[in-house]
Write a protein that holds these residues in place. Structure first.
Motif, PDB file in Angstrom:
ATOM      1  N   SER A 197       0.061  -3.677   5.382  1.00 50.14           N
ATOM      2  CA  SER A 197      -0.098  -2.446   6.148  1.00 50.14           C
ATOM      3  C   SER A 197       1.263  -1.769   6.268  1.00 50.14           C
ATOM      4  O   SER A 197       2.296  -2.347   5.912  1.00 50.14           O
ATOM      5  N   THR A 209       0.835  -1.196   0.000  1.00 44.48           N
ATOM      6  CA  THR A 209       0.000   0.000   0.000  1.00 44.48           C
ATOM      7  C   THR A 209       0.873   1.250   0.000  1.00 44.48           C
ATOM      8  O   THR A 209       0.394   2.354  -0.259  1.00 44.48           O
ATOM      9  N   SER A 228      -3.205  -7.236   1.242  1.00 43.74           N
ATOM     10  CA  SER A 228      -2.853  -5.819   1.302  1.00 43.74           C
ATOM     11  C   SER A 228      -1.945  -5.581   2.505  1.00 43.74           C
ATOM     12  O   SER A 228      -2.363  -5.733   3.648  1.00 43.74           O
ATOM     13  N   ARG A 268      -3.099  -0.583  -6.883  1.00 51.55           N
ATOM     14  CA  ARG A 268      -2.659  -1.831  -6.243  1.00 51.55           C
ATOM     15  C   ARG A 268      -3.495  -3.017  -6.731  1.00 51.55           C
ATOM     16  O   ARG A 268      -2.945  -4.084  -7.041  1.00 51.55           O
ATOM     17  N   ILE A 269      -4.789  -2.840  -6.796  1.00 55.20           N
ATOM     18  CA  ILE A 269      -5.684  -3.928  -7.208  1.00 55.20           C
ATOM     19  C   ILE A 269      -5.438  -4.310  -8.662  1.00 55.20           C
ATOM     20  O   ILE A 269      -5.355  -5.493  -9.018  1.00 55.20           O
ATOM     21  N   LYS A 278       2.998   6.556  -1.503  1.00 49.50           N
ATOM     22  CA  LYS A 278       1.700   5.908  -1.324  1.00 49.50           C
ATOM     23  C   LYS A 278       1.247   5.290  -2.653  1.00 49.50           C
ATOM     24  O   LYS A 278       1.499   5.840  -3.722  1.00 49.50           O
ATOM     25  N   GLU A 291      -2.128   4.007  -4.605  1.00 51.35           N
ATOM     26  CA  GLU A 291      -3.589   4.071  -4.601  1.00 51.35           C
ATOM     27  C   GLU A 291      -4.188   2.669  -4.629  1.00 51.35           C
ATOM     28  O   GLU A 291      -3.633   1.754  -5.256  1.00 51.35           O
ATOM     29  N   ASP A 292      -5.327   2.514  -3.956  1.00 50.87           N
ATOM     30  CA  ASP A 292      -5.981   1.202  -3.900  1.00 50.87           C
ATOM     31  C   ASP A 292      -6.283   0.663  -5.294  1.00 50.87           C
ATOM     32  O   ASP A 292      -6.082  -0.518  -5.577  1.00 50.87           O
ATOM     33  N   SER A 293      -6.787   1.537  -6.152  1.00 44.63           N
ATOM     34  CA  SER A 293      -7.158   1.094  -7.506  1.00 44.63           C
ATOM     35  C   SER A 293      -5.942   0.602  -8.280  1.00 44.63           C
ATOM     36  O   SER A 293      -6.007  -0.387  -9.019  1.00 44.63           O
ATOM     37  N   TYR A 310      -7.786  -9.307   0.598  1.00 48.86           N
ATOM     38  CA  TYR A 310      -8.902  -8.536   0.060  1.00 48.86           C
ATOM     39  C   TYR A 310      -9.599  -9.211  -1.123  1.00 48.86           C
ATOM     40  O   TYR A 310     -10.708  -8.841  -1.486  1.00 48.86           O
TER      41      TYR A 310
END
Length: 395
Positions: free
Chosen positions: A243, A186, A241, A208-209, A202, A204-206, A254
């Motif tokens: 931490s 992440t 994911s 990473r997915i 950082k 982004e979640d999108s 996830y």
């Protein structure tokens, strides 16, 4: 008197021999084993081992039997890579334990045998986790684009874990499925110059997915080419994911996907899993609705423990949630005691007090620690109001 002593010595030897024979027969009859036809017994330092494959037992229906080879536990070929790649032990624990939870949904412990990963070796795993480059064309992380700001290509994949699932057929074990865990970052910590200060990028979640799906497809394609893995061997890939390194909760899974044959992947399915640190801090407001009740129970338990024994430094906990339902709770109590009697008294008090404050409808583990490490482990099984106490002997 000498005669009596001589008789006593003879009787003692006979009894000892009988006991050894009894326990040897007991072990032989009760050990689950898959022996090779050419099994051979050797004796070394009075410990008898057998060549070939044996299985460990399991304590419950949700625990796997595992593999012992030539008298030793069969370790994974990429053993240690996950731990070495992680700067946060909570990430490592959640990654490895959570991967088994995913596996249980696809390969029941009642029907399958667990084997540490035997197809991905350390050298290959380390190569995959590096950046792709001229010298390392198999790298799954993107090439270095030379940038040192947020425009740089980060490391997306942090770690990889393999678990194999077997069935017993006559005197051999057959591979019936593989579960792979891919730990995705992440955030990526880097340095602009060697030995310089650390910077955090950082992810982004999108992003990473999306990157995780690409990597999962490539990993499955590579596994299909490995010797011993057939085109029809089911391969499940679970996405984790990570931490941040300073998180006390650790990461969580996830999503997962299954390849039943070939390199084709099915649809990714979500895993709604969260780990919440107790007592909750201001930065966990997102979990207030989900965990507020448990947090209140935990704070009351914390106050009771700290009020009764003045030598308790702090009490922290981690609750694992799945679809907003708490599934397990782990508690760490750090103390400063000066005698074994104090530790024993405190352990007994915690065991008697915990059911009055903490949930009894789920699995709870309480570890009591000092500066020397964990001294006592208390475990409450789901739907129980009693704790089993295990006191760890110090050297």
């Amino acid at each position: 008197m000498r005669y009596i002593k001589w008789i006593g010595a003879v009787v003692g030897v006979v009894l000892l021999g009988g006991a050894l024979i009894f326990f040897g027969n007991f072990y032989s009859k009760n050990s689950s084993k898959v022996e090779s036809q050419k099994s051979k017994t050797t004796v070394n330092n009075k410990i008898t081992t057998k060549k070939g494959i044996k299985l460990t037992g399991s304590n419950s229906d949700d625990q796997y039997k595992s593999v012992i080879k030539d008298g030793n536990y069969l370790v994974g070929k990429a053993r240690g890579v996950t731990a070495n790649q992680n700067g946060n032990q909570y990430n490592t624990v959640n990654f490895e334990n959570g991967l088994l939870d995913v596996a249980r949904k696809h390969f029941s412990p009642k029907s399958y045998i667990f084997q540490e990963g035997q197809y991905l070796d350390t050298k290959t795993a380390q190569s995959w986790l590096k950046r792709k480059s001229h010298d390392n064309p198999s790298g799954l992380n993107p090439e270095d684009n030379g940038k040192t700001d947020d425009g740089r290509n980060p490391y997306y994949l942090q770690s990889i874990e393999e678990q194999d699932f077997m069935t017993q057929e006559d005197s051999t074990l057959k591979l019936k499925g593989i579960v792979l865990g891919l730990a995705m970052n992440t955030e990526d910590i880097y340095q602009k110059e060697e030995y310089g200060v650390n910077f955090t990028q950082k992810i982004e979640d999108s992003t990473r997915i999306a990157k995780g799906k690409e990597i999962a497809a490539e990993v499955v394609a590579r596994y299909r080419k490995m010797e011993g893995i057939s085109n029809n061997t089911p391969i499940v890939v679970a996405m984790f994911s990570q931490s941040s390194d300073d998180s006390l909760a650790g990461g969580s899974f996830y999503s997962y996907v299954e390849s039943k044959s070939g390199t084709k992947l099915g649809d990714f399915k979500s895993i709604n899993e969260k780990n919440v640190v107790l007592p909750m801090q201001e930065n966990t407001k997102n979990y207030q609705d989900m965990a507020s009740g448990l947090n209140t129970q935990f704070v009351n338990f914390q106050n009771n423990i700290q009020g009764f024994f003045p030598n308790v430094s702090y009490v922290t906990g981690t609750a694992k949630y799945n679809d907003k339902d708490v599934k397990s709770l782990k508690v760490d109590i750090t103390t400063q005691f000066y005698s074994q009697t104090e530790m024993d008294s405190f352990s007994n008090y915690v065991a008697q007090t915990a059911p009055s404050f903490l949930p009894t409808n789920l699995s709870v583990q309480i570890r009591i620690k000092t500066v020397e490490g964990v001294q006592t482990v208390l475990v409450q099984k789901s739907n129980s109001k009693t704790y089993d106490i295990t006191r760890l002997e110090s050297d």
